[in-house]
Design a protein around this motif. Structure first.
Motif, PDB file in Angstrom:
ATOM      1  N   SER A 223       0.822  -1.224   0.000  1.00  0.00           N
ATOM      2  CA  SER A 223       0.000   0.000   0.000  1.00  0.00           C
ATOM      3  C   SER A 223       0.851   1.268   0.000  1.00  0.00           C
ATOM      4  N   GLU A 224       1.982   1.261   0.714  1.00  0.00           N
ATOM      5  CA  GLU A 224       2.843   2.453   0.744  1.00  0.00           C
ATOM      6  C   GLU A 224       3.433   2.728  -0.638  1.00  0.00           C
ATOM      7  N   GLU A 225       3.854   1.671  -1.322  1.00  0.00           N
ATOM      8  CA  GLU A 225       4.389   1.831  -2.675  1.00  0.00           C
ATOM      9  C   GLU A 225       3.316   2.388  -3.615  1.00  0.00           C
ATOM     10  N   ILE A 226       2.103   1.847  -3.512  1.00  0.00           N
ATOM     11  CA  ILE A 226       1.007   2.315  -4.361  1.00  0.00           C
ATOM     12  C   ILE A 226       0.672   3.773  -4.049  1.00  0.00           C
ATOM     13  N   ALA A 227       0.709   4.137  -2.757  1.00  0.00           N
ATOM     14  CA  ALA A 227       0.456   5.527  -2.367  1.00  0.00           C
ATOM     15  C   ALA A 227       1.487   6.466  -2.994  1.00  0.00           C
ATOM     16  N   SER A 228       2.743   6.007  -3.074  1.00  0.00           N
ATOM     17  CA  SER A 228       3.780   6.847  -3.690  1.00  0.00           C
ATOM     18  C   SER A 228       3.505   7.073  -5.173  1.00  0.00           C
ATOM     19  N   TYR A 229       2.902   6.077  -5.840  1.00  0.00           N
ATOM     20  CA  TYR A 229       2.555   6.244  -7.256  1.00  0.00           C
ATOM     21  C   TYR A 229       1.425   7.276  -7.403  1.00  0.00           C
ATOM     22  N   TYR A 230       0.465   7.237  -6.476  1.00  0.00           N
ATOM     23  CA  TYR A 230      -0.613   8.228  -6.521  1.00  0.00           C
ATOM     24  C   TYR A 230      -0.065   9.639  -6.277  1.00  0.00           C
ATOM     25  N   LEU A 254      -3.555   9.252   0.344  1.00  0.00           N
ATOM     26  CA  LEU A 254      -3.768   9.322   1.787  1.00  0.00           C
ATOM     27  C   LEU A 254      -4.758   8.272   2.271  1.00  0.00           C
ATOM     28  N   GLU A 255      -5.608   7.789   1.385  1.00  0.00           N
ATOM     29  CA  GLU A 255      -6.521   6.700   1.747  1.00  0.00           C
ATOM     30  C   GLU A 255      -5.732   5.430   2.035  1.00  0.00           C
ATOM     31  N   TYR A 256      -4.682   5.181   1.259  1.00  0.00           N
ATOM     32  CA  TYR A 256      -3.877   3.975   1.436  1.00  0.00           C
ATOM     33  C   TYR A 256      -2.751   4.183   2.449  1.00  0.00           C
ATOM     34  N   ARG A 257      -2.346   5.458   2.636  1.00  0.00           N
ATOM     35  CA  ARG A 257      -1.292   5.761   3.615  1.00  0.00           C
ATOM     36  C   ARG A 257      -1.602   7.116   4.254  1.00  0.00           C
ATOM     37  N   PRO A 258      -2.415   7.120   5.292  1.00  0.00           N
ATOM     38  CA  PRO A 258      -2.891   8.390   5.869  1.00  0.00           C
ATOM     39  C   PRO A 258      -1.786   9.296   6.406  1.00  0.00           C
ATOM     40  N   ASP A 259      -0.643   8.717   6.798  1.00  0.00           N
ATOM     41  CA  ASP A 259       0.430   9.521   7.397  1.00  0.00           C
ATOM     42  C   ASP A 259       1.505   9.911   6.371  1.00  0.00           C
ATOM     43  N   TYR A 260       1.162   9.934   5.106  1.00  0.00           N
ATOM     44  CA  TYR A 260       2.104  10.261   4.033  1.00  0.00           C
ATOM     45  C   TYR A 260       2.362  11.781   4.083  1.00  0.00           C
ATOM     46  N   ILE A 261       3.482  12.175   4.686  1.00  0.00           N
ATOM     47  CA  ILE A 261       3.756  13.584   4.981  1.00  0.00           C
ATOM     48  C   ILE A 261       3.805  14.433   3.714  1.00  0.00           C
ATOM     49  N   GLU A 262       4.514  13.965   2.688  1.00  0.00           N
ATOM     50  CA  GLU A 262       4.631  14.746   1.448  1.00  0.00           C
ATOM     51  C   GLU A 262       3.253  14.988   0.824  1.00  0.00           C
ATOM     52  N   LYS A 282      -9.886  17.619   8.867  1.00  0.00           N
ATOM     53  CA  LYS A 282     -10.406  16.237   8.788  1.00  0.00           C
ATOM     54  C   LYS A 282      -9.321  15.280   8.311  1.00  0.00           C
ATOM     55  N   VAL A 283      -8.585  15.691   7.289  1.00  0.00           N
ATOM     56  CA  VAL A 283      -7.513  14.864   6.748  1.00  0.00           C
ATOM     57  C   VAL A 283      -6.406  14.687   7.784  1.00  0.00           C
ATOM     58  N   LEU A 284      -6.056  15.760   8.476  1.00  0.00           N
ATOM     59  CA  LEU A 284      -4.980  15.694   9.464  1.00  0.00           C
ATOM     60  C   LEU A 284      -5.376  14.856  10.680  1.00  0.00           C
ATOM     61  N   ARG A 285      -6.648  14.922  11.086  1.00  0.00           N
ATOM     62  CA  ARG A 285      -7.102  14.064  12.188  1.00  0.00           C
ATOM     63  C   ARG A 285      -6.979  12.585  11.800  1.00  0.00           C
ATOM     64  N   ALA A 286      -7.372  12.259  10.580  1.00  0.00           N
ATOM     65  CA  ALA A 286      -7.257  10.869  10.110  1.00  0.00           C
ATOM     66  C   ALA A 286      -5.799  10.438  10.068  1.00  0.00           C
ATOM     67  N   ALA A 287      -4.933  11.336   9.621  1.00  0.00           N
ATOM     68  CA  ALA A 287      -3.503  11.015   9.551  1.00  0.00           C
ATOM     69  C   ALA A 287      -2.926  10.813  10.947  1.00  0.00           C
ATOM     70  N   PHE A 288      -3.299  11.679  11.895  1.00  0.00           N
ATOM     71  CA  PHE A 288      -2.785  11.555  13.266  1.00  0.00           C
ATOM     72  C   PHE A 288      -3.304  10.289  13.933  1.00  0.00           C
ATOM     73  N   SER A 289      -4.531   9.927  13.622  1.00  0.00           N
ATOM     74  CA  SER A 289      -5.104   8.695  14.171  1.00  0.00           C
ATOM     75  C   SER A 289      -4.371   7.467  13.642  1.00  0.00           C
ATOM     76  N   ALA A 290      -3.977   7.509  12.361  1.00  0.00           N
ATOM     77  CA  ALA A 290      -3.278   6.373  11.761  1.00  0.00           C
ATOM     78  C   ALA A 290      -1.866   6.236  12.310  1.00  0.00           C
ATOM     79  N   LYS A 291      -1.190   7.369  12.505  1.00  0.00           N
ATOM     80  CA  LYS A 291       0.187   7.328  13.002  1.00  0.00           C
ATOM     81  C   LYS A 291       0.491   8.632  13.729  1.00  0.00           C
TER      82      LYS A 291
END
Length: 355
Positions: A223-230, A254-262, A282-291
């Motif tokens: 999923s992280e690799e796929i997120a990088s392609y997106y 961000l759906e596949y990797r919510p904490d993707y900083i870039e 909303k996006v940042l709350r989801a990211a913080f919840s994931a990591k």
């Protein structure tokens, strides 16, 4: 005892049979040349049947003599085939154990003795053991039109061309394999990588969704690799001035990797331009919840218009400060909440003072 009774019964029935036949038997006279032969009908028929049986046996022996070379040839070929199959199994065993040189040596020794079907297997062995790019390609090309090897050979060719950055050829063979078997998750992953390198983003999205439906474990691992392609796709669409498409691909990343900083930074930049603060939070709350991390917490604090205590309380409601003391210590320091800094550093002291 039972066998004795059966034997007695058989002899008794034979006696009854012959006695019955004897009652109806009659004498016959045969004239052969100038000789007269007197016999009975039963004896004549018995001799006739016996002669027929002897003739049949004799004919069988004659045919067997004529067929003997063919029979011997078949037996010799069967033994040869068995010997070759054993050696092919030995080749496969050596290859699986990693002894490529030994497997190739055995293969070269029996190559002239193989038929076409076995040569397909040998091409597979040679391809697996070969290190040369050109020879490896040639061996697999010999198999792409073979019924039992087509999908595997096409898939391997796609991998080889992809690893050597020949993405157009890799796509050609990957699609050939995919058209024959569209349920192979590893093949889907190869296609995703190929489309990402070719910049064929809509095709990549289709294969990603198919992989997600087909085999979730492999999708999650990558999923992280796929997120990088997106993320790469979003930057491409930004370069050509299509912000809406860029947002869509960032949201997928961000759906596949919510904490993707870039991806978070880029999406925040795009959403800030539209003054969409609610979506950013909303996006940042989801990211913080994931990591939970200080970097995401800082981004949330910078984007929020609430007080420092409210920001800290919101994030503390998502992740417990006791589990992430380093993150919340840095956040409290960044927000300037000294009480929280002391509380995290010296929780026992605070507890004692409160009493």
């Amino acid at each position: 005892m039972i066998r004795f009774l059966i034997l007695c019964t058989v002899f008794f029935l034979l006696y009854i049979g012959f006695s019955t036949i004897g009652e109806y038997d009659s004498e016959i006279k045969l004239f052969v040349f100038d000789y007269q032969v007197e016999t009975t009908l039963f004896l004549f028929l018995s001799v006739f049947v016996l002669i027929q049986l002897l003739l049949m046996v004799a004919l069988k022996l004659i045919f067997l003599i004529f067929d003997l070379p063919t029979i011997l040839k078949k037996r010799w070929y069967r033994r040869k085939l068995l010997k070759i199959n054993n050696r092919l199994l030995n080749v496969l065993a050596e290859l699986l154990m990693g002894n490529k040189k030994k497997s190739l040596k055995i293969t070269s020794n029996i190559l002239s003795e193989l038929d076409e079907e076995n040569k397909d297997f040998v091409n597979l062995v040679l391809a697996e053991g070969e290190d040369s790019f050109d020879k490896k390609i040639q061996y697999y090309r010999n198999l792409i039109d073979k019924k039992n090897f087509s999908v595997y050979a096409s898939k391997k060719l796609a991998e080889i061309f992809y690893n050597n950055t020949h993405h157009i050829q890799a796509e050609e063979f990957a699609l050939k394999a995919f058209n024959e078997d569209d349920t192979d998750p590893e093949l889907m992953l190869i296609l995703i990588r190929i489309y990402a390198n070719l910049g064929s983003w809509p095709k990549m999205v289709f294969i990603v969704s198919k992989l997600q439906r087909t085999y979730m474990p492999l999708f999650e691992v990558n999923s992280e690799e796929i997120a990088s392609y997106y993320y790469a796709a979003s930057k491409h669409y930004l370069q050509i001035g299509s912000e809406d498409e860029a947002k869509k691909y960032l949201e997928l990343a961000l759906e596949y990797r919510p904490d993707y900083i870039e991806a978070l930074n880029l999406l925040m930049e795009l959403l800030t331009n539209t003054n969409n603060t609610a979506s950013i939070l909303k996006v940042l709350r989801a990211a913080f919840s994931a990591k939970p991390s200080f970097e995401i917490a800082r981004m949330f604090a910078d984007s929020s218009r609430s007080s420092a205590e409210a920001i800290y309380g919101t994030l503390a409601g998502i992740a417990q400060p006791a589990k992430y003391p380093g993150v919340f210590l840095a956040l409290a320091g960044y927000l300037g909440i000294k009480e929280k800094v002391i509380e995290i550093k010296e929780p026992k002291l605070i507890s004692y003072d409160s009493k």
